[in-house]
Every structure is written in structure tokens, then in C-alpha cells.
Design an enzyme around this catalytic site. Sequence first.
Site, PDB file in Angstrom:
ATOM      1  N   GLU A   1       6.423  -0.341  -5.407  1.00  0.00           N
ATOM      2  CA  GLU A   1       5.267  -0.659  -6.261  1.00  0.00           C
ATOM      3  C   GLU A   1       4.042  -0.525  -5.360  1.00  0.00           C
ATOM      4  OE1 GLU A   1       5.245  -1.157  -9.400  1.00  0.00           O
ATOM      5  OE2 GLU A   1       7.360  -1.524  -9.834  1.00  0.00           O
TER       6      GLU A   1
ATOM      7  N   CYS B   1      -3.766  -4.448  -7.867  1.00  0.00           N
ATOM      8  CA  CYS B   1      -3.392  -3.029  -8.023  1.00  0.00           C
ATOM      9  C   CYS B   1      -3.741  -2.515  -9.423  1.00  0.00           C
ATOM     10  CB  CYS B   1      -1.911  -2.839  -7.751  1.00  0.00           C
ATOM     11  SG  CYS B   1      -0.878  -3.955  -8.719  1.00  0.00           S
TER      12      CYS B   1
ATOM     13  N   SER C   1       0.826  -1.202   0.000  1.00  0.00           N
ATOM     14  CA  SER C   1       0.000   0.000   0.000  1.00  0.00           C
ATOM     15  C   SER C   1       0.868   1.263   0.000  1.00  0.00           C
ATOM     16  CB  SER C   1      -0.904  -0.003   1.235  1.00  0.00           C
ATOM     17  OG  SER C   1      -0.107  -0.028   2.397  1.00  0.00           O
TER      18      SER C   1
HETATM   19  P1  NAP Z   1       0.412  -3.558   2.898  1.00  0.00           P
HETATM   20  O1  NAP Z   1      -0.525  -3.580   4.031  1.00  0.00           O
HETATM   21  O2  NAP Z   1       1.120  -2.296   2.588  1.00  0.00           O
HETATM   22  O3  NAP Z   1       1.457  -4.743   3.187  1.00  0.00           O
HETATM   23  C1  NAP Z   1       2.509  -5.037   2.302  1.00  0.00           C
HETATM   24  C2  NAP Z   1       3.684  -5.577   3.099  1.00  0.00           C
HETATM   25  O4  NAP Z   1       4.104  -4.567   4.023  1.00  0.00           O
HETATM   26  C3  NAP Z   1       3.379  -6.825   3.903  1.00  0.00           C
HETATM   27  O5  NAP Z   1       4.501  -7.665   3.909  1.00  0.00           O
HETATM   28  C4  NAP Z   1       3.115  -6.250   5.288  1.00  0.00           C
HETATM   29  O6  NAP Z   1       3.408  -7.168   6.340  1.00  0.00           O
HETATM   30  C5  NAP Z   1       4.101  -5.112   5.334  1.00  0.00           C
HETATM   31  N1  NAP Z   1       3.701  -4.084   6.306  1.00  0.00           N
HETATM   32  C6  NAP Z   1       2.474  -3.791   6.760  1.00  0.00           C
HETATM   33  N2  NAP Z   1       2.515  -2.797   7.671  1.00  0.00           N
HETATM   34  C7  NAP Z   1       3.811  -2.454   7.781  1.00  0.00           C
HETATM   35  C8  NAP Z   1       4.504  -1.486   8.563  1.00  0.00           C
HETATM   36  N3  NAP Z   1       3.885  -0.681   9.404  1.00  0.00           N
HETATM   37  N4  NAP Z   1       5.838  -1.399   8.417  1.00  0.00           N
HETATM   38  C9  NAP Z   1       6.485  -2.208   7.570  1.00  0.00           C
HETATM   39  N5  NAP Z   1       5.887  -3.154   6.822  1.00  0.00           N
HETATM   40  C10 NAP Z   1       4.570  -3.268   6.913  1.00  0.00           C
HETATM   41  O7  NAP Z   1      -0.262  -3.993   1.528  1.00  0.00           O
HETATM   42  P2  NAP Z   1      -1.166  -5.254   1.255  1.00  0.00           P
HETATM   43  O8  NAP Z   1      -2.485  -5.003   1.882  1.00  0.00           O
HETATM   44  O9  NAP Z   1      -0.434  -6.502   1.614  1.00  0.00           O
HETATM   45  O10 NAP Z   1      -1.269  -5.226  -0.322  1.00  0.00           O
HETATM   46  C11 NAP Z   1      -2.188  -4.490  -1.009  1.00  0.00           C
HETATM   47  C12 NAP Z   1      -1.557  -3.243  -1.580  1.00  0.00           C
HETATM   48  O11 NAP Z   1      -0.461  -3.617  -2.416  1.00  0.00           O
HETATM   49  C13 NAP Z   1      -2.493  -2.466  -2.471  1.00  0.00           C
HETATM   50  O12 NAP Z   1      -2.387  -1.098  -2.217  1.00  0.00           O
HETATM   51  C14 NAP Z   1      -1.992  -2.797  -3.878  1.00  0.00           C
HETATM   52  O13 NAP Z   1      -2.317  -1.835  -4.846  1.00  0.00           O
HETATM   53  C15 NAP Z   1      -0.544  -2.901  -3.647  1.00  0.00           C
HETATM   54  N6  NAP Z   1       0.078  -3.670  -4.736  1.00  0.00           N
HETATM   55  C16 NAP Z   1       0.812  -2.992  -5.648  1.00  0.00           C
HETATM   56  C17 NAP Z   1       1.383  -3.683  -6.700  1.00  0.00           C
HETATM   57  C18 NAP Z   1       2.231  -2.969  -7.699  1.00  0.00           C
HETATM   58  O14 NAP Z   1       2.965  -3.651  -8.407  1.00  0.00           O
HETATM   59  N7  NAP Z   1       2.181  -1.659  -7.800  1.00  0.00           N
HETATM   60  C19 NAP Z   1       1.194  -5.062  -6.825  1.00  0.00           C
HETATM   61  C20 NAP Z   1       0.429  -5.709  -5.869  1.00  0.00           C
HETATM   62  C21 NAP Z   1      -0.118  -4.996  -4.811  1.00  0.00           C
HETATM   63  P3  NAP Z   1       2.256  -7.946   7.173  1.00  0.00           P
HETATM   64  O15 NAP Z   1       1.518  -8.732   6.171  1.00  0.00           O
HETATM   65  O16 NAP Z   1       3.043  -8.762   8.111  1.00  0.00           O
HETATM   66  O17 NAP Z   1       1.414  -6.912   7.846  1.00  0.00           O
END
Ligand code: NAP
Length: 508
Positions: free
Chosen positions: A274, A308, A253
Site C-alpha cells: 500500500e 495517502c 512510501s
Molecule cells: P516510509 O518512509 O516508506 O516508512 C514506512 C515504513 O517503512 C516504516 O516502518 C519505516 O521504518 C520503514 N522503512 C523506512 N525506510 C526503510 C528501508 N530502507 N528499508 C525498510 N524499511 C524501511 O513511509 P512513511 O513516511 O512512514 O509513510 C508515508 C507514506 O506511506 C506515504 O507515501 C503514504 O502515501 C504511504 N501510505 C500509504 C497508504 C496506503 O494505504 N496506500 C496508507 C498510509 C500511508 P522507520 O520508521 O523505522 O524508518
Amino acid sequence: MNHHSGYHTNNSDYKASHEMMTLLDDVRLVRNHAYINGKWQCGEHFHAVENPANNQTIGYISMLSEQQIDDAIESADQAFHPWRKLSVDQRAEYLMNWYYAILESKQDLAHLMVVEQGKTLAEALGEIEYGASFVRWFAEEARRSYGQTIPSHIQNAQLSTLREPIGVAALITPWNFPNAMITRKAAAALAIGCPVVIKPASDTPFSALALAELVDRCGFPAGVFNVVTGDAAMISKQLCSATQVKALSFTGSTAVGKRLLKQAAETVKKCSMELGGNAPFIVLDDMDIEQAVDAAIDAKFQTSGQDCLAANRIFVPRRHYEAFLTKFAESMKQIVVGNGLDPKVTLGPLISVNAAKNATRLVNDAIEKGARVIAQYQGHLSGPNFFAPTLLADVTPDMAVYREENFCPIAGVLPYDDLEQVIDMSNETEYGLAAYVYGHNIHDIWRCMRGLEFGMVSVNSVKMTGGPIPFGGVKQSGLGREGSCHGFDEFSEIKYCCLGQLPTASGS
Ligand code: NAP
């Protein structure tokens, strides 16, 4: 994730669930310990991982300590010089062995993914092949990671550049593509000569650990590929503050990406991000409506909308508007919601109960602000993570479903009269990842391709990704590109060498 749910002390053997063990031919792919320095390492506490289709615990993963994260970083650092010194052919051979191992285990890896992520088996199989394609791409592309020779402006000097691996790379990945978001980063890093420390999403760690099991079987040197699991905030703090880690590559995110950028500033890491998207899907005036609907459905509902690249705002010319909605509602009747292991199912659950609650919030907010519900899935929903795919008409920019990355199976549609206005509206977002355009008129297509402020614009094709293309966003959708020859930029540095000529002893 709730980091406190499922905590247990390390006094018993936490195996994966019976369901997972019976689904897989090769049960050794189910690993619940972290992979550090070529060994499986256990934490003192464990976290339960749930199947989003039935909320049953499928297994437990280790919550590592700070010391164990430091050990992983140190082992990667120790592995850096021997790994970079291998010839490009030797590194490519390791990667190609991994590539074939992934494909050989495709069915098992896909089943594992369905059980922890919820997507359908067909989608999971597609992701494994997509993920593997990056391993092959970078194994082959590394041979062409050339430097340059530079016509010299300095007399009697030869000027050139080398592309050198940057060092240990930390990779932090999300749950929506638990395999491909790892391989797209790791293959680039490994091929160019960088060891990796991977922190997968806590909701989908088993896919990452299965990739580590295959790396292990392929005999990669210890320390080159590490997977660490546990508390995200602690792990990212350790990774960001470690001076041995030279690159940070994150997919997730925008909110977390910003936090990581701040943390990584402390040690001036090379960061690639990303992040989220808010894709417009623009139907041009001369477009066949049936074809447009088929494409919009594909661009909206893949991975239950948790993509995404998912079409977040669908713009339709006013004169086709009602016909588009009618046809869209008709086509939605083909959707079957359920457990992704069932071959009839076309749309799986959302990742969590909270994700389903968020989807309900988005629909309620839109209705309050004047949106019409044109269609909503009427079948049985078998658990709290499921959400009925919904078609909303008359969506407006003040609605959360339009402004936010909605990450669920809600299709929001709105009419338009003027293409320039639609291009402006499409750009009025802090996101800039992907945009879709459907139509024939080359002048209109050209205006969209040039005018849309997105990293990727796909015309008349929902499928746009793959090894050869530079994937990435502009604005707050990210920094850097993955895949293609540009994928190496995130894990390498350009070294400039000036080779002068000393005067000879005679002074000539
Ligand atoms: P997220 O909540 O940002 O989590 C992504 C990663 O970051 C996970 O490994 C998570 O670990 C970790 N994380 C969470 N909170 C954190 C913190 N405070 N400090 C450090 N690391 C932390 O995202 P998501 O919900 O997994 O994925 C969905 C998002 O990914 C969407 O916004 C989507 O658009 C984006 N995305 C982008 C792409 C691209 O290529 N642009 C591709 C796929 C997805 P935990 O799981 O242990 O909390």
C-alpha cells in the site's frame, strides 16, 4: 528517522515521559519494550521518540538486535500450526476480545496517538474506531473464507479448492495512521490463521506496542502477535531473507516499497504493497461550489495533509475557478493550527522538521513557477514541525506540488475547460491510489468512474474507506487489496485438491 539520535546504553530504566503518564488513565498501555513470543523484550540500545507538537522526548523504544528479530520470526513460525488449527470460531473469539479491548481503551489509545503522531484528538479517536472496525470485520469475515467445488472435467473425480493460511506474515507500517495500518493487516492475517511480526514506524511505535499490550491481556497464544522495533533497514532485511516468513505486507512510501519488493524476491514472498498516492479532486461543471469547497477542504487537510488519500490536485471548471478560490480561502479561516490535544485545534503539526521544510520547498517551487498564494494561515505556529496551511492557485504539472505526493497542508488548485483533458491529466502520474469526483451529471460521473486509472474512485463522498471495501492502488501505488473479502488474499493460498476414484478390485 535518524536512527542515531537518542541512542543510549541499556543501563537505566527508560520510562515514558511524565506528559504521557499523566494523560493516560491506564498507564500500562505505555510499553517501550518490544513484544516477542508473548514477552516484553528489551534491546541493548534505545531510540528517543518525540512529540511532534513540541519536540519533547516522550519515551524511548528498544533498538533490537538481529538475533532478537530472528527470535520473533522463529516464535511466530512455532505458533503457526497451533494457531491455524484452532477453529475459525476460536480465532474469531480472540479477535473480538481484542476488538472490545481496543474500544474500551479508546480514549487512552487516542491520547497516546496524539502525543506521538500529532493529529488532533478527534482524528485520533476516529482512527481508533476505524482501526478497531477491521478487527471486527475480519473476525466475522473469516467464517466466510470459503473454498470452491469445481465441476469436474475429469471422470470420477471431485475437484475442490481450500483457502489455507500462508504462514508467518511480516507487516511493516507507516507513522501517519499508527493504529489502523496495523489492524487492517494484522486482523486479516490473524483471522485466516497467520501469526504476525509487526515492524511499526519508529516515529510512532507506542500505538503499536499498546495494541500488543491489549493482545497480551486478551491471552493470545505466545508467538502469534509480535511487535519488533529498531533499525528499519536491518529489520526488513531479516524479515525478507527469512524463509519462515511467507508474506510481506507493507504500507509506506513507493520508494521503500520498491526496495522491499526487491529484497522479498530473494525468498519469493507473497507481497502486498500500500504505497503513495497523488489524488485528483475533480469538481464537475454542475457542482455547487460551497459543497465542493467543504469536501475539498476535508479531502485535503485531514491528518494535516499527511494522508495517502489526500486531495493533491484540485481541478475546478474555469467558470467557477475564482469563486471556488474565494470560498476556499474563506473556509480556511476556520482552521486552527496547534497541539492536537487542544480541543479547539483542527490541524496538528507535521511529523518532523524535515516534513515542514519539504512543505516550504514545495510552496517556493510553485511560486517560482508561477503559482499564486491565495491564502495562508496567519495564526501563531508553535514549533518547527508546524506548517501554515496554504492555498495555491494556478498550479501546473511542472510544479513539484502537483507531481509529488505533497503530504502536507498545501492545497494546489488549477482551472480546466474540458473533462476528457482533466481525466487524462489526472492519470498522468505514476500513482493510482484514490480519486475524488464531485458533481451531478451522471454522464460526466460515469466518464470519470470509467476513465480514472485509480484503485478507488469516490463520487460525492470524502469518506470512502472501512472494513467492507477493498482498499488499494494501481500502478506504483501498490499491489493487492486490504479490507473486504479480498483482504484475505494477501495472507492465504488457494490449494487445489483433485479427489479421484480408484477402480474397484473387480475392475468395474
Ligand atoms: P516510509 O518512509 O516508506 O516508512 C514506512 C515504513 O517503512 C516504516 O516502518 C519505516 O521504518 C520503514 N522503512 C523506512 N525506510 C526503510 C528501508 N530502507 N528499508 C525498510 N524499511 C524501511 O513511509 P512513511 O513516511 O512512514 O509513510 C508515508 C507514506 O506511506 C506515504 O507515501 C503514504 O502515501 C504511504 N501510505 C500509504 C497508504 C496506503 O494505504 N496506500 C496508507 C498510509 C500511508 P522507520 O520508521 O523505522 O524508518
